[in-house]
Enzyme design. Structure first.
Site, PDB file in Angstrom:
ATOM      1  N   TYR A 155       9.067   7.314   0.258  1.00  0.00           N
ATOM      2  CA  TYR A 155       8.184   6.815   1.317  1.00  0.00           C
ATOM      3  C   TYR A 155       8.849   5.663   2.095  1.00  0.00           C
ATOM      4  CZ  TYR A 155       3.741   5.031   3.287  1.00  0.00           C
ATOM      5  OH  TYR A 155       2.726   4.595   4.116  1.00  0.00           O
ATOM      6  N   LYS A 159       9.853   5.581   6.053  1.00  0.00           N
ATOM      7  CA  LYS A 159       9.236   4.577   6.926  1.00  0.00           C
ATOM      8  C   LYS A 159      10.285   3.643   7.534  1.00  0.00           C
ATOM      9  CE  LYS A 159       4.901   5.855   6.616  1.00  0.00           C
ATOM     10  NZ  LYS A 159       4.271   6.491   7.782  1.00  0.00           N
TER      11      LYS A 159
HETATM   12  P1  NDP Z   1      -4.785   9.255   4.786  1.00  0.00           P
HETATM   13  O1  NDP Z   1      -4.229   9.831   3.547  1.00  0.00           O
HETATM   14  O2  NDP Z   1      -6.142   8.677   4.790  1.00  0.00           O
HETATM   15  O3  NDP Z   1      -4.702  10.341   5.979  1.00  0.00           O
HETATM   16  C1  NDP Z   1      -3.509  11.025   6.211  1.00  0.00           C
HETATM   17  C2  NDP Z   1      -3.651  11.869   7.447  1.00  0.00           C
HETATM   18  O4  NDP Z   1      -2.432  12.630   7.612  1.00  0.00           O
HETATM   19  C3  NDP Z   1      -4.780  12.868   7.331  1.00  0.00           C
HETATM   20  O5  NDP Z   1      -5.388  13.050   8.578  1.00  0.00           O
HETATM   21  C4  NDP Z   1      -4.068  14.140   6.901  1.00  0.00           C
HETATM   22  O6  NDP Z   1      -4.796  15.270   7.342  1.00  0.00           O
HETATM   23  C5  NDP Z   1      -2.747  14.017   7.644  1.00  0.00           C
HETATM   24  N1  NDP Z   1      -1.705  14.798   7.010  1.00  0.00           N
HETATM   25  C6  NDP Z   1      -1.185  14.656   5.778  1.00  0.00           C
HETATM   26  N2  NDP Z   1      -0.277  15.624   5.538  1.00  0.00           N
HETATM   27  C7  NDP Z   1      -0.233  16.396   6.648  1.00  0.00           C
HETATM   28  C8  NDP Z   1       0.497  17.564   7.007  1.00  0.00           C
HETATM   29  N3  NDP Z   1       1.365  18.142   6.168  1.00  0.00           N
HETATM   30  N4  NDP Z   1       0.286  18.111   8.227  1.00  0.00           N
HETATM   31  C9  NDP Z   1      -0.610  17.550   9.078  1.00  0.00           C
HETATM   32  N5  NDP Z   1      -1.321  16.439   8.802  1.00  0.00           N
HETATM   33  C10 NDP Z   1      -1.132  15.875   7.595  1.00  0.00           C
HETATM   34  O7  NDP Z   1      -3.716   8.177   5.264  1.00  0.00           O
HETATM   35  P2  NDP Z   1      -3.887   6.817   6.100  1.00  0.00           P
HETATM   36  O8  NDP Z   1      -4.868   7.019   7.182  1.00  0.00           O
HETATM   37  O9  NDP Z   1      -4.048   5.726   5.144  1.00  0.00           O
HETATM   38  O10 NDP Z   1      -2.413   6.693   6.702  1.00  0.00           O
HETATM   39  C11 NDP Z   1      -2.079   7.042   8.023  1.00  0.00           C
HETATM   40  C12 NDP Z   1      -0.653   6.577   8.301  1.00  0.00           C
HETATM   41  O11 NDP Z   1      -0.563   5.173   8.093  1.00  0.00           O
HETATM   42  C13 NDP Z   1       0.393   7.214   7.388  1.00  0.00           C
HETATM   43  O12 NDP Z   1       1.569   7.463   8.106  1.00  0.00           O
HETATM   44  C14 NDP Z   1       0.636   6.133   6.357  1.00  0.00           C
HETATM   45  O13 NDP Z   1       1.908   6.236   5.784  1.00  0.00           O
HETATM   46  C15 NDP Z   1       0.481   4.881   7.194  1.00  0.00           C
HETATM   47  N6  NDP Z   1       0.174   3.688   6.422  1.00  0.00           N
HETATM   48  C16 NDP Z   1      -1.009   3.568   5.739  1.00  0.00           C
HETATM   49  C17 NDP Z   1      -1.275   2.416   5.019  1.00  0.00           C
HETATM   50  C18 NDP Z   1      -2.549   2.196   4.272  1.00  0.00           C
HETATM   51  O14 NDP Z   1      -2.671   1.158   3.640  1.00  0.00           O
HETATM   52  N7  NDP Z   1      -3.506   3.109   4.312  1.00  0.00           N
HETATM   53  C19 NDP Z   1      -0.281   1.340   4.941  1.00  0.00           C
HETATM   54  C20 NDP Z   1       0.905   1.565   5.685  1.00  0.00           C
HETATM   55  C21 NDP Z   1       1.115   2.716   6.398  1.00  0.00           C
HETATM   56  P3  NDP Z   1      -4.962  16.655   6.539  1.00  0.00           P
HETATM   57  O15 NDP Z   1      -5.019  16.335   5.087  1.00  0.00           O
HETATM   58  O16 NDP Z   1      -6.211  17.219   7.104  1.00  0.00           O
HETATM   59  O17 NDP Z   1      -3.763  17.452   6.916  1.00  0.00           O
END
Ligand code: NDP
Length: 247
Positions: A155, A159
């Site tokens: 990860y 990133k």
């Molecule tokens: P969530 O796990 O809540 O949501 C992830 C999103 O990505 C969902 O909408 C999911 O949709 C989508 N996703 C995952 N895999 C796929 C795939 N193969 N194809 C298409 N869509 C995909 O994550 P967060 O909202 O917490 O995170 C969002 C971003 O922010 C990420 O990049 C994460 O790394 C980053 N981030 C988050 C932090 C946190 O504390 N939450 C901290 C730092 C960075 P679905 O499952 O429907 O495909």
């Protein structure tokens, strides 16, 4: 605003968490939002929220681990809608493990969704944005890409690479009115962080100078600004939204 003037914003990972908040916010700002993730039902629910509030949205299910599908998605959207003004690369996953135990698959899964899909989406967005001589790309990285984290070499690598990608692309596209920036969230309350153990959560919180967790709307507000006309002179920037955690 006439339909012809309405900006088109494509947001990946828009079915829940940070991406959902970004999509709602960009729709509120007036964009037609293209919602991307795998779960079509959840995307449809987000689209309904947007249209119920008077906004406009389009659902485009796509598995971001499939590079060919990502290419078709971005290229096809720009062609179908005749423009692509904003691209937000937000979809992301974790497959945590200590390095000695990390499987190739765990590395590949994370690198494919969190990095390769970002590269492909940026590449395909470049043509319509350059043609329009304007555009906004916002990549969601993480403070883990800046400071590292035990158990997350896959990860953190993806990133950190997003930071290099963002800055390089910003240099390539700057002269043509396209800005490319990244947002680095800290510890934000979403499904992704709900899996963390209570002891890890507590030790993280102890290190946040603002003393609380972040919310998806905190990230959405920053993305909204970077996507706006007001941010015209900001490019290649990485903005931490982390309550001071990685300071
Ligand atoms: P969530 O796990 O809540 O949501 C992830 C999103 O990505 C969902 O909408 C999911 O949709 C989508 N996703 C995952 N895999 C796929 C795939 N193969 N194809 C298409 N869509 C995909 O994550 P967060 O909202 O917490 O995170 C969002 C971003 O922010 C990420 O990049 C994460 O790394 C980053 N981030 C988050 C932090 C946190 O504390 N939450 C901290 C730092 C960075 P679905 O499952 O429907 O495909």
């Amino acid at each position: 605003m006439s339909e012809a003037e309405q900006k088109v914003a494509l947001v990946t990972g828009a079915s829940r968490g940070i991406g959902r908040a970004i999509a709602l916010r960009l729709a509120k700002d007036g964009a037609k939002v293209v919602l991307v993730a795998r779960n079509e039902e959840k995307l449809a629910a987000v689209a309904k929220e947007i249209t119920d509030a008077g906004g406009s949205a389009l659902v485009k299910p796509c598995d971001m681990s499939d590079a060919a599908a990502v290419k078709d998605l971005v290229k096809g959207t720009a062609k179908e809608l005749g423009r692509l003004d904003v691209l937000v690369n937000n979809a992301g996953i974790t497959r945590d493990n200590l390095v000695m135990r990390m499987k190739d698959q765990e590395w590949d899964d994370v690198l494919n969704v969190n990095l390769k899909a970002v590269f492909v989406a940026c590449r395909e967005a470049t043509r319509p944005m350059l043609r329009a001589r304007r555009g906004r790309i916002v990549n969601i990285t993480s403070i883990v890409g800046l400071i590292g984290n035990a158990g997350q070499v896959n990860y953190a690598s993806a990133k950190a690479a997003i930071v290099g990608l963002t800055k390089s692309l910003a240099k390539e596209l700057g002269s043509r009115g396209v800005t490319v920036n990244a947002v680095a969230p800290g510890y934000i309350e979403t499904d992704m962080t709900s899996e963390l153990g209570e002891d890890i959560k507590k030790s993280l919180l102890d290190r946040v100078p603002l003393g609380c967790l972040g919310q998806s709307d905190d990230i959405a507000a920053t993305v909204s600004f970077l996507a706006s006309d007001e941010a015209r002179y900001i490019t290649g920037e990485v903005i931490r939204v982390d309550g001071g955690l990685a300071m």
